[in-house]
Design a protein around this motif. Structure first.
Motif, PDB file in Angstrom:
ATOM      1  N   ALA A 105       0.716  -1.283   0.114  1.00  0.00           N
ATOM      2  CA  ALA A 105       0.229   0.050  -0.079  1.00  0.00           C
ATOM      3  C   ALA A 105       0.919   1.344  -0.078  1.00  0.00           C
ATOM      4  O   ALA A 105       2.003   1.032   0.582  1.00  0.00           O
ATOM      5  N   ALA A 110       0.754   5.674   0.579  1.00  0.00           N
ATOM      6  CA  ALA A 110       0.019   6.762   1.041  1.00  0.00           C
ATOM      7  C   ALA A 110       0.989   7.928   1.530  1.00  0.00           C
ATOM      8  O   ALA A 110       2.284   7.883   1.457  1.00  0.00           O
ATOM      9  N   GLU A 150      -0.216   6.444   7.489  1.00  0.00           N
ATOM     10  CA  GLU A 150      -1.241   5.958   6.974  1.00  0.00           C
ATOM     11  C   GLU A 150      -1.038   4.921   6.106  1.00  0.00           C
ATOM     12  O   GLU A 150      -2.013   3.847   5.906  1.00  0.00           O
ATOM     13  N   ALA A 151      -0.083   4.594   5.581  1.00  0.00           N
ATOM     14  CA  ALA A 151       0.698   3.708   4.627  1.00  0.00           C
ATOM     15  C   ALA A 151       0.239   2.335   5.532  1.00  0.00           C
ATOM     16  O   ALA A 151      -0.183   1.344   4.840  1.00  0.00           O
ATOM     17  N   LYS A 153      -3.360   1.390   5.890  1.00  0.00           N
ATOM     18  CA  LYS A 153      -3.802   1.216   4.648  1.00  0.00           C
ATOM     19  C   LYS A 153      -3.507  -0.411   4.446  1.00  0.00           C
ATOM     20  O   LYS A 153      -4.523  -1.393   4.063  1.00  0.00           O
ATOM     21  N   LYS A 208      -5.861  -4.339   4.315  1.00  0.00           N
ATOM     22  CA  LYS A 208      -5.902  -5.019   3.406  1.00  0.00           C
ATOM     23  C   LYS A 208      -5.842  -6.393   3.719  1.00  0.00           C
ATOM     24  O   LYS A 208      -6.774  -7.475   3.243  1.00  0.00           O
TER      25      LYS A 208
END
Length: 429
Positions: free
Chosen positions: A396, A398, A403-404, A407, A411
């Motif tokens: 991911a 971001a 945030e990454a 995220k 998943k």
């Protein structure tokens, strides 16, 4: 003779001796793109022959020499001398750490530039690395070789608990255990002393456990100069230290960033690293950075791809171009100094602590292109036993590291995995 009648003289084509050429990244094909006239010979292990001959570049190999893992290095050097006598070798490559010791010995014998044997020994033998860092005043991490469980208990009495037990030569978290009590010493020794794919059995090492956030420094060196490409934040499970996730660039304040990168540069100097990519794992303790280990290669676990997407620096491409004789650090600096939108890249893994069989995803194949199932249905599971026991990987991006990570973990949380679990034997009355 007029200018029009002068005979054109061309440089002889390069002859590469490739060590442990791997199927995942076909470096011969990359080198062929850079130099269509290049020639290739390969030294590998017998178990790699099938994958090697399936490579698109296999038809370009002039010869392939397969040598067992336990063959003495003198035998490898003798075989390389034969190849060199038939067709002089001009360049030697070992893109991954496997057989870098052989490549270094051959390079020294043939007078062809590659890593120095001493540097490879210091990097691959974690006990020797600890000794060198202590001798140079870099670090004073307590460490000792162990020849049985009693040695581990004695180390625990001297250095305290918990401490780390691992193979002297290792990778992918194989055989690593965090020992918290004397009762755990026996199992930890058996685990570290086992056989692992591609790893030489050099013994067992006990070393002080450093508490703190884990990072890795992805760097590239040229003529003894080291340039840090990125710092990665690493997340590991606490028992076997198997890595569960990474995010790059790491969320570090400027002072900690400088401390970590400066320390790693000094470590690379102490170990005599002169060129190529390095992947150095560190812990940021209350007393500053402390090295876990380093490698003369790019970071695994997709880290080299995270670095490429986040910074624009393709370390595999750099490695290939440098192997072909190009100077690459100026282009790296230009990429790192260029204006880019903030972008953080994360990868995360599912690593279930179950014994049994992986049956697949409950909903069939994932439609998310950033989700990869690493095991085929029917694969056995033994719990956390190194990086290759992980089941699913997700990627991911971001603007921030936080945030990454959120995220990419979301998943994996959205997936349902099916296992056939082997019931444990229980005592009964």
């Amino acid at each position: 003779m007029s200018a029009s009648e002068q005979v054109s003289v061309t440089e002889p084509a390069e002859h590469y001796l490739l060590f442990a050429a791997g199927p995942r990244l076909d470096h011969a094909a990359r080198l062929r793109e850079l130099d269509p006239t290049a020639r290739f010979s390969v030294v590998c292990r017998p178990q790699h022959l099938a994958a090697l001959t399936a490579l698109p570049s296999a038809e370009d190999f002039l010869r392939v020499v397969a040598v067992r893992r336990d063959a003495p290095v003198e035998e490898v050097v003798a075989l390389a001398r034969t190849v060199h006598a038939l067709d002089p070798v001009t360049r030697i490559t070992a893109f991954w750490e496997q057989d870098q010791d052989r490549a270094a010995a051959v390079g020294e014998a043939l007078g062809v530039a590659t890593h120095r044997p001493e540097t490879v020994r210091l990097v691959q033998d974690k006990g020797l690395m600890r000794e060198r860092l202590r001798e140079t005043g870099m670090e004073d991490t307590a460490a000792a070789r162990a020849f049985g469980e009693d040695d581990l208990r004695a180390f625990g009495e001297r250095a305290g608990y918990p401490f780390i037990v691992k193979p002297v030569a290792g990778t992918a978290s194989f055989g690593v255990t965090l020992v918290r009590t004397p009762e755990e010493a026996a199992e930890a020794f058996r685990t570290a002393a086992g056989d692992f794919p591609g790893i030489s059995r050099l013994g067992v090492l006990a070393e002080e456990f450093h508490s703190g956030a884990q990072y890795s420094v992805e760097a590239f060196s040229e003529a003894g100069e080291h340039l840090v490409v990125a710092v990665t934040r690493k997340y590991s499970e606490p028992r076997g230290m198997v890595e569960l996730g990474h995010v790059l660039p790491a969320p570090l304040d400027p002072a900690d960033q400088e401390a970590v990168t400066a320390h790693v540069v000094r470590v690379l100097d102490a170990l005599g690293v002169e060129f190529g990519p390095t992947h150095t794992e560190v812990v940021l303790t209350e007393d500053g950075p402390r090295v876990i280990e380093t490698h003369l290669r790019v970071g695994g676990d997709e880290i080299f791809n995270l670095a490429k997407d986040a910074t624009g620096v393709d370390m595999i491409d750099l490695q290939t171009r440098q192997a072909a004789g190009e100077k690459v650090l100026p282009s790296v600096r230009a990429l790192l100094e260029a204006d880019r939108e903030p972008r953080c890249e994360a990868v995360w893994y599912t690593a279930p602590e179950v014994a049994g069989t992986f049956m697949g995803l409950a909903d069939g194949e994932s439609t998310d292109p950033d989700v990869t199932v690493l095991l085929t249905p029917g694969s056995p599971l033994t719990g956390l036993a190194g990086s290759f026991a992980r089941v699913v990987r997700a990627r991911a991006s971001a603007p921030t590291a936080e945030e990454a990570v959120a995220k990419v973990r979301a998943k994996l949380d959205a997936l349902s995995l099916v296992f056939h679990v082997t019931p444990q034997e229980r005592e009964h009355v």
